[in-house]
Design a protein around this motif. Structure first.
Motif, PDB file in Angstrom:
ATOM      1  N   LYS A 103       0.838  -1.190   0.000  1.00 39.93           N
ATOM      2  CA  LYS A 103       0.000   0.000   0.000  1.00 39.93           C
ATOM      3  C   LYS A 103       0.878   1.247   0.000  1.00 39.93           C
ATOM      4  N   ILE A 104       0.525   2.212  -0.841  1.00 41.71           N
ATOM      5  CA  ILE A 104       1.308   3.442  -0.942  1.00 41.71           C
ATOM      6  C   ILE A 104       0.483   4.615  -0.432  1.00 41.71           C
ATOM      7  N   GLU A 105       1.066   5.347   0.492  1.00 39.54           N
ATOM      8  CA  GLU A 105       0.403   6.503   1.113  1.00 39.54           C
ATOM      9  C   GLU A 105       1.215   7.755   0.789  1.00 39.54           C
ATOM     10  N   TYR A 106       0.565   8.761   0.233  1.00 38.07           N
ATOM     11  CA  TYR A 106       1.235  10.032  -0.054  1.00 38.07           C
ATOM     12  C   TYR A 106       0.955  11.030   1.065  1.00 38.07           C
ATOM     13  N   ARG A 107       2.002  11.691   1.527  1.00 40.58           N
ATOM     14  CA  ARG A 107       1.866  12.665   2.594  1.00 40.58           C
ATOM     15  C   ARG A 107       1.444  14.011   2.017  1.00 40.58           C
ATOM     16  N   PRO A 108       0.800  14.877   2.829  1.00 43.84           N
ATOM     17  CA  PRO A 108       0.404  16.211   2.335  1.00 43.84           C
ATOM     18  C   PRO A 108       1.619  16.991   1.821  1.00 43.84           C
ATOM     19  N   SER A 149       6.190   9.958   0.324  1.00 44.42           N
ATOM     20  CA  SER A 149       5.257   8.839   0.371  1.00 44.42           C
ATOM     21  C   SER A 149       5.777   7.753   1.309  1.00 44.42           C
ATOM     22  N   LEU A 150       4.875   6.877   1.702  1.00 42.71           N
ATOM     23  CA  LEU A 150       5.203   5.715   2.534  1.00 42.71           C
ATOM     24  C   LEU A 150       4.705   4.461   1.834  1.00 42.71           C
ATOM     25  N   ILE A 151       5.550   3.454   1.788  1.00 44.62           N
ATOM     26  CA  ILE A 151       5.136   2.166   1.249  1.00 44.62           C
ATOM     27  C   ILE A 151       4.918   1.218   2.419  1.00 44.62           C
ATOM     28  N   HIS A 152       3.671   0.788   2.592  1.00 44.60           N
ATOM     29  CA  HIS A 152       3.317  -0.115   3.679  1.00 44.60           C
ATOM     30  C   HIS A 152       3.350  -1.552   3.165  1.00 44.60           C
ATOM     31  N   GLN A 153       4.088  -2.402   3.848  1.00 48.24           N
ATOM     32  CA  GLN A 153       4.180  -3.798   3.461  1.00 48.24           C
ATOM     33  C   GLN A 153       3.888  -4.677   4.671  1.00 48.24           C
ATOM     34  N   SER A 154       3.169  -5.751   4.441  1.00 50.10           N
ATOM     35  CA  SER A 154       2.791  -6.628   5.547  1.00 50.10           C
ATOM     36  C   SER A 154       4.027  -7.257   6.174  1.00 50.10           C
ATOM     37  N   GLY A 155       4.051  -7.252   7.508  1.00 51.53           N
ATOM     38  CA  GLY A 155       5.155  -7.872   8.212  1.00 51.53           C
ATOM     39  C   GLY A 155       6.414  -7.045   8.279  1.00 51.53           C
ATOM     40  N   LYS A 186       8.229  -2.722   8.491  1.00 51.09           N
ATOM     41  CA  LYS A 186       8.022  -1.308   8.737  1.00 51.09           C
ATOM     42  C   LYS A 186       7.799  -0.553   7.424  1.00 51.09           C
ATOM     43  N   PRO A 187       7.032   0.539   7.467  1.00 50.56           N
ATOM     44  CA  PRO A 187       6.845   1.336   6.247  1.00 50.56           C
ATOM     45  C   PRO A 187       8.184   1.877   5.734  1.00 50.56           C
ATOM     46  N   VAL A 188       8.301   1.971   4.426  1.00 51.91           N
ATOM     47  CA  VAL A 188       9.503   2.500   3.794  1.00 51.91           C
ATOM     48  C   VAL A 188       9.180   3.874   3.209  1.00 51.91           C
ATOM     49  N   THR A 189       9.990   4.872   3.540  1.00 54.82           N
ATOM     50  CA  THR A 189       9.768   6.209   3.001  1.00 54.82           C
ATOM     51  C   THR A 189      10.368   6.305   1.599  1.00 54.82           C
ATOM     52  N   VAL A 190       9.600   6.886   0.697  1.00 52.84           N
ATOM     53  CA  VAL A 190      10.072   7.138  -0.667  1.00 52.84           C
ATOM     54  C   VAL A 190       9.717   8.581  -1.008  1.00 52.84           C
ATOM     55  N   ASP A 191      10.730   9.404  -1.214  1.00 57.27           N
ATOM     56  CA  ASP A 191      10.534  10.818  -1.523  1.00 57.27           C
ATOM     57  C   ASP A 191      10.935  11.088  -2.968  1.00 57.27           C
ATOM     58  N   TYR A 192      10.085  11.832  -3.669  1.00 53.77           N
ATOM     59  CA  TYR A 192      10.363  12.190  -5.051  1.00 53.77           C
ATOM     60  C   TYR A 192      10.724  13.679  -5.112  1.00 53.77           C
ATOM     61  N   LYS A 193      11.954  13.967  -5.520  1.00 54.08           N
ATOM     62  CA  LYS A 193      12.351  15.356  -5.734  1.00 54.08           C
ATOM     63  C   LYS A 193      11.938  15.738  -7.148  1.00 54.08           C
ATOM     64  N   VAL A 218      14.501   9.345  -3.301  1.00 59.87           N
ATOM     65  CA  VAL A 218      15.198   9.026  -2.060  1.00 59.87           C
ATOM     66  C   VAL A 218      14.404   7.938  -1.338  1.00 59.87           C
ATOM     67  N   VAL A 219      14.994   6.762  -1.209  1.00 60.79           N
ATOM     68  CA  VAL A 219      14.369   5.636  -0.520  1.00 60.79           C
ATOM     69  C   VAL A 219      15.032   5.490   0.839  1.00 60.79           C
ATOM     70  N   GLY A 220      14.255   5.674   1.913  1.00 64.77           N
ATOM     71  CA  GLY A 220      14.869   5.743   3.236  1.00 64.77           C
ATOM     72  C   GLY A 220      15.734   6.989   3.298  1.00 64.77           C
ATOM     73  N   ASP A 221      17.011   6.801   3.514  1.00 65.64           N
ATOM     74  CA  ASP A 221      17.950   7.920   3.477  1.00 65.64           C
ATOM     75  C   ASP A 221      18.868   7.848   2.260  1.00 65.64           C
ATOM     76  N   LEU A 222      18.565   6.965   1.309  1.00 67.61           N
ATOM     77  CA  LEU A 222      19.458   6.748   0.172  1.00 67.61           C
ATOM     78  C   LEU A 222      18.918   7.428  -1.075  1.00 67.61           C
ATOM     79  N   SER A 223      19.692   8.384  -1.586  1.00 70.21           N
ATOM     80  CA  SER A 223      19.345   9.081  -2.816  1.00 70.21           C
ATOM     81  C   SER A 223      19.777   8.238  -4.008  1.00 70.21           C
TER      82      SER A 223
END
Length: 211
Positions: free
Chosen positions: A117-122, A136-142, A144-151, A165-170
């Motif tokens: 499931k993908i959730e976009y933040r305001p 955005s946050l990617i929710h996966q069963s089992g 923790k959510p993974v942050t994905v930021d689009y510049k 940027v996925v997590g802290d990795l550009s």
């Protein structure tokens, strides 16, 4: 649009075209959400993709996702100071090979999609901003959510992604070290050849897997 053009004189169409284009340009977060929703719907509906047809995933990514990326800007950032040292032909080769590499990267990501499931933040941005970060946050069963930021940056063709940027990795920064190492070994031409070789390898892998 054809009916509108037939109904007005050519000069009127020219006058209103810029205003229509501006109105039609979606906000960056709305663009990201709509593209993601469309792609995920296609992934769920396509039985060949669900069965592991990488070629179809590559075609989907190339057609639906990558037109919203600014590959020239991404390559400039990844190449750093070496971009200015490259000739126009070398710059073109870098952009083409880097684009092809990212097609394969995103295809592998989408091929592994399993109803996350993908959730976009305001979006926190002003209407006058020319660069924004869509979070955005990617929710996966089992897990923790993974942050994905689009510049993203505003261009004449609308909003374009120039880094992910996925997590802290550009994504761009992760390639900068590799680009620099290849240039030090074989110059810009060596970097282009290394990227081309990697793309040939990735293109061959799905074919080998089906044999």
């Amino acid at each position: 649009m054809k009916r509108l053009a037939l109904g007005f004189a050519a000069i009127c169409c020219v006058a209103i075209a810029p205003a229509l284009a501006q109105q039609a340009t979606p906000a960056p977060d709305a663009l990201a959400r709509s593209v993601t929703d469309e792609v995920l719907a296609l992934l769920r509906a396509d039985k060949e993709i669900q069965s592991g047809n990488i070629k179809k995933v590559v075609e989907l990514v190339d057609r639906k996702v990558l037109p919203h990326f600014d590959f020239t800007r991404m390559t400039q950032l990844a190449a750093g100071r070496h971009w200015l040292q490259a000739s126009p032909d070398q710059q073109k080769g870098l952009v083409n090979e880097f684009r092809a590499l990212l097609v394969q990267t995103y295809a592998a990501t989408f091929a592994a999609y399993r109803d996350q499931k993908i959730e976009y933040r305001p979006l926190r941005a002003e209407s006058t901003d020319t660069e924004v970060v869509v979070k955005s946050l990617i929710h996966q069963s089992g897990g923790k959510p993974v942050t994905v930021d689009y510049k993203m940056r505003r261009t004449d063709a609308g909003w374009k992604v120039y880094d992910v940027v996925v997590g802290d990795l550009s994504l761009v920064q992760s390639y900068r070290g590799t680009f620099n190492s290849e240039v030090q070994k074989g110059g810009v031409d060596g970097l282009v050849k290394a990227l081309a070789a990697k793309n040939r390898q990735l293109n061959a892998e799905p074919q080998a897997a089906r044999k």
